[in-house]
Design an enzyme around this catalytic site. Structure first.
Site, PDB file in Angstrom:
ATOM      1  N   TYR A  26     -15.205   2.814   5.571  1.00 12.96           N
ATOM      2  CA  TYR A  26     -13.798   3.233   5.504  1.00 12.96           C
ATOM      3  C   TYR A  26     -13.746   4.464   4.619  1.00 12.96           C
ATOM      4  CZ  TYR A  26      -8.733   2.625   4.695  1.00 12.96           C
ATOM      5  OH  TYR A  26      -7.375   2.785   4.615  1.00 12.96           O
ATOM      6  N   TYR A 180      -6.565  -8.820   7.712  1.00 17.81           N
ATOM      7  CA  TYR A 180      -7.307  -8.486   6.489  1.00 17.81           C
ATOM      8  C   TYR A 180      -6.382  -8.469   5.275  1.00 17.81           C
ATOM      9  CZ  TYR A 180      -9.676  -5.778   2.928  1.00 17.81           C
ATOM     10  OH  TYR A 180     -10.204  -5.383   1.732  1.00 17.81           O
ATOM     11  N   HIS A 181      -5.279  -7.754   5.390  1.00 15.49           N
ATOM     12  CA  HIS A 181      -4.399  -7.582   4.237  1.00 15.49           C
ATOM     13  C   HIS A 181      -3.625  -8.843   3.908  1.00 15.49           C
ATOM     14  CE1 HIS A 181      -5.139  -3.459   5.712  1.00 15.49           C
ATOM     15  NE2 HIS A 181      -5.255  -3.221   4.434  1.00 15.49           N
ATOM     16  N   LYS A 545       7.438  -0.521  -8.853  1.00 21.04           N
ATOM     17  CA  LYS A 545       6.360   0.007  -8.012  1.00 21.04           C
ATOM     18  C   LYS A 545       6.741   1.424  -7.608  1.00 21.04           C
ATOM     19  CE  LYS A 545       3.306  -1.430  -5.986  1.00 21.04           C
ATOM     20  NZ  LYS A 545       1.857  -1.195  -6.255  1.00 21.04           N
ATOM     21  N   ASP A 549       2.585   3.659  -3.054  1.00 20.63           N
ATOM     22  CA  ASP A 549       1.625   2.559  -3.040  1.00 20.63           C
ATOM     23  C   ASP A 549       2.346   1.254  -2.700  1.00 20.63           C
ATOM     24  OD1 ASP A 549      -0.314   0.622  -3.663  1.00 20.63           O
ATOM     25  OD2 ASP A 549       0.227   0.675  -5.780  1.00 20.63           O
ATOM     26  N   HIS A 551       0.796  -1.840  -2.056  1.00 21.37           N
ATOM     27  CA  HIS A 551       0.083  -3.072  -2.375  1.00 21.37           C
ATOM     28  C   HIS A 551       0.780  -3.733  -3.565  1.00 21.37           C
ATOM     29  CE1 HIS A 551      -2.964  -0.954  -0.007  1.00 21.37           C
ATOM     30  NE2 HIS A 551      -3.444  -2.148   0.267  1.00 21.37           N
TER      31      HIS A 551
END
Length: 671
Positions: A26, A180-181, A545, A549, A551
């Site tokens: 990646y 995945y996340h 946040k 971003d 996440h």
């Protein structure tokens, strides 16, 4: 190949190997030119496919010259503004021969349009293009945060891409269901199975509802759905999860959607092994974690991945360097070419242990899917906050187990003493840093393109895009024309923002509890009570946040932990500006601001936050948390940050203890 005496044989009767999976790393950073050099070097080292990381402005639909984009340019991926950037990015790379994966969601249609425009400009047969746009917007609402439009319109874009690709790019996967996340956000194997498969069903339902395909064409659409999954450290359970995925997808496609062709029912998946479990402490241990996790998706032939990309040992510290990526690539090559793994049929066929575990996973995942169906499907379960709340709950339970030593993480909460890692002894500290000057090249390319492009053509193509969005037409055609006219990422996204609007999903934090009771919890609560007696109110924290971003795991866990400790908590989700965070803190009379940032933009965002505090003449302590390299601590402290927390600060009550001490230090001595 046929199976005989537990060995694989080819058609001539000679022992044979199954082909290796696609090797990927990646990659993408800094700017298009440097990313192109990295891609070509990786391909020369034996990588067999591209997996492109885009920077956050590109993912969120902003051009690099937008104010919110500037701190993020090239930090976590390559910035792409116009077709000119794709010309640079794929220079000397034969895209007609590549299998290219793009980790892109909210702007997936735009990036695919640029890819198509580049192929047509080169005179290539577009139908030969192979690859995947991730384009799983549901998991963006749940875990990763690079959504733009509301669910209804995001799903429309996905279906547009299926309709376009089936006729013109038949080897392209328009959407990649990405669980995945979900695991990164705390999903259990059952939740990963259920939420990913429910997402796949939501897309297939939307495709059927469009009623633009014959049944045979619909089957081909089913065959173009691929999955991108997570492989965690519990590699036996992870291997069983993959077998369960395959069995359940067969059942769903055959039973619910009446897909007759076996090849279109096949569960096709690629993997990135787990980054959630990588540790900042004793980072050399991560190499073994990555290897073990890779086994979970390669050992079982019947559930083996089609493509694999591995994180690097130092991803809990920062972005990996080229050497770190090379090391992860070599691990794949050793596993595929030096071992005898590919010479045998499935090693677990007939195992009662494996069969029992797979059955258990399927039963529980089906129960979860049924819950989601009863709510009206995955989209409804996003809109009512159910799926997000379940992930936050699972993540809180996982962290509580680590804090209670129920879940052992070597080097983190057990066997913490160790010899300093030699891997971090290089002058760069074993971490990669983006040169701030690299953004200048991106901005110059963008400026030059804007100066020389045909402004009339840009306006015409954007007007067509807007009209097609209003009138329900397939948006791929207008998007490709926009790409050819050198429209920017921000202009494309802003045009659709006008028609579709933007979306803010539930944070999932409300009502969550932390299953953690200890002497540390009691100690922090006593300090909170002391603060309340002294001031007449509980301490109040604004968890922010900033930037792009998305996440949000860390911010969510701090919000839940602060509430558990007795704080009043204000958390409004992701993608806030520094101005919004500070304004909220001032208006709410907050005692501390907690900033979570993982994109590498911590210094720039700290400067912006303290500029806003100065503007309001507000004396509010600020603490930072995230992937922040040690060399940046001094700079952040000099700006005014009171405390810095990184992944090694896993003890939630230690974090809250330090924060309440900072808050209490502001109480006047006379009180």
């Amino acid at each position: 190949m046929e199976k005989k005496d537990h060995i694989l044989y080819d058609k001539t009767g000679n022992p044979s190997k199954e082909p290796a999976w696609i090797f990927r790393t990646y990659a993408g950073h800094t700017n298009a030119k440097e990313s192109n050099e990295l891609f070509r070097k990786n391909l020369a080292k034996g990588q067999t496919g591209l997996s492109i990381a885009f920077d956050l402005p590109t993912q969120c639909g902003y051009s690099s010259d937008h104010p919110i984009a500037k701190p993020e340019i090239g930090k976590v991926g390559v910035p792409i503004n116009t077709l000119e950037d794709f010309r640079i990015l794929f220079d000397q790379i034969p895209i007609e021969e590549m299998n290219t994966s793009m980790t892109i969601n909210g702007t997936s249609m735009w990036l695919l349009s640029l890819y198509v425009a580049l192929a047509e400009e080169r005179g290539e047969d577009v139908s030969k293009l192979q690859g995947t746009t991730q384009n799983d917007i549901i998991k963006e609402y749940l875990a990763r945060g690079t959504y733009i439009f509301p669910p209804e319109h995001s799903i429309r874009i996905i279906v547009d891409m299926y309709e376009y690709c089936l006729k013109r790019i038949p080897k392209w996967n328009p959407s990649n269901i990405c669980s995945y996340h979900l695991q990164e956000a705390g999903a259990t194997p059952v939740q990963e199975l259920a939420f990913a498969l429910a997402t796949g069903m939501a897309i297939l339902d939307a495709v059927k509802e469009r009623n633009c395909f014959t049944h045979e064409e619909f089957e081909q659409c089913v065959g173009r759905i691929s999955f991108f999954v997570n492989a965690g450290i519990r590699f036996i359970e992870e291997m069983c999860k993959m077998r369960a995925f395959s069995d359940m997808w067969e059942e769903i496609t055959k039973g619910i959607y009446q897909v007759k062709s076996e090849k279109y029912r096949r569960f096709r998946y690629g993997v990135q092994v787990n980054s959630l479990g990588l540790t900042e402490e004793q980072p050399e241990n991560n190499a073994w974690r990555i290897l073990i996790e890779a086994l979970g998706v390669t050992l079982s032939r019947d559930a083996r991945c089609r493509a694999l990309q591995l994180p690097a040992w130092n991803e809990a510290l920062s972005l990996p360097r080229p050497w770190d990526q090379q090391w992860s690539l070599r691990l794949q090559q050793v596993l595929a070419y030096e071992t005898d793994l590919l010479e045998y049929p499935d090693l677990f066929e007939g195992s009662r242990v494996v069969e029992s575990k797979v059955k258990d996973l399927i039963e529980n995942a089906n129960k979860e899917i049924q819950k989601i169906k009863e709510m009206g499907g995955a989209i409804k379960a996003i809109e009512n906050g159910y799926m997000k709340a379940q992930l936050v709950k699972s993540q809180a339970e996982r962290l509580a187990k680590i804090n209670n030593d129920e879940l052992i993480i070597v080097g983190k909460n057990k066997w913490k003493e160790g010899i300093p890692s030699p891997l971090t002894n290089d002058p760069d500290g074993g971490i990669f840093k983006v040169d701030p000057k690299s953004a200048e090249q991106t901005l110059k390319v963008l400026s030059d393109v804007k100066a020389r492009r045909d402004a009339k053509k840009v306006a015409e193509t954007l007007a067509r895009l807007e009209d097609d969005a209003k009138n329900g037409k397939n948006l791929m055609f207008a998007s490709v024309e926009c790409a050819k006219a050198l429209v920017t990422t921000g202009e494309w996204a802003d045009t659709l923002r006008k028609i579709f609007g933007e979306y803010r999903p539930s944070t999932g934090v409300e009502g969550q509890k932390l299953n953690l009771e200890s002497d540390k919890v009691a100690n922090v609560r006593s300090k909170v009570e002391k603060f309340q007696k002294a001031t007449g109110a509980r301490p109040k924290i604004v968890v922010g946040k900033p930037g792009l971003d998305g996440h949000s795991n860390g911010a969510e866990m701090i919000a839940v932990s602060a509430k558990h400790a007795g704080f009043d908590v204000i958390y409004s989700g992701i993608r806030l500006t520094p101005e919004e965070i500070v304004q909220s803190a001032v208006e709410e009379n907050a005692n501390v601001i907690g900033v979570s940032i993982l994109s590498g933009s911590h210094v720039e965002l700290a400067e912006q936050i303290f500029a806003e505090l100065k503007h309001y003449k507000a004396d509010i302590p600020v603490v930072f948390g995230g992937i922040i390299p040690q060399p940046d601590f001094e700079k952040l402290h000099s700006i005014g940050v009171k405390a810095i927390f990184t992944p090694k600060d896993y003890d939630l009550m230690d974090v809250m203890d330090r924060i309440i001490d900072i808050v209490s230090a502001k109480i006047p001595a006379s009180v």
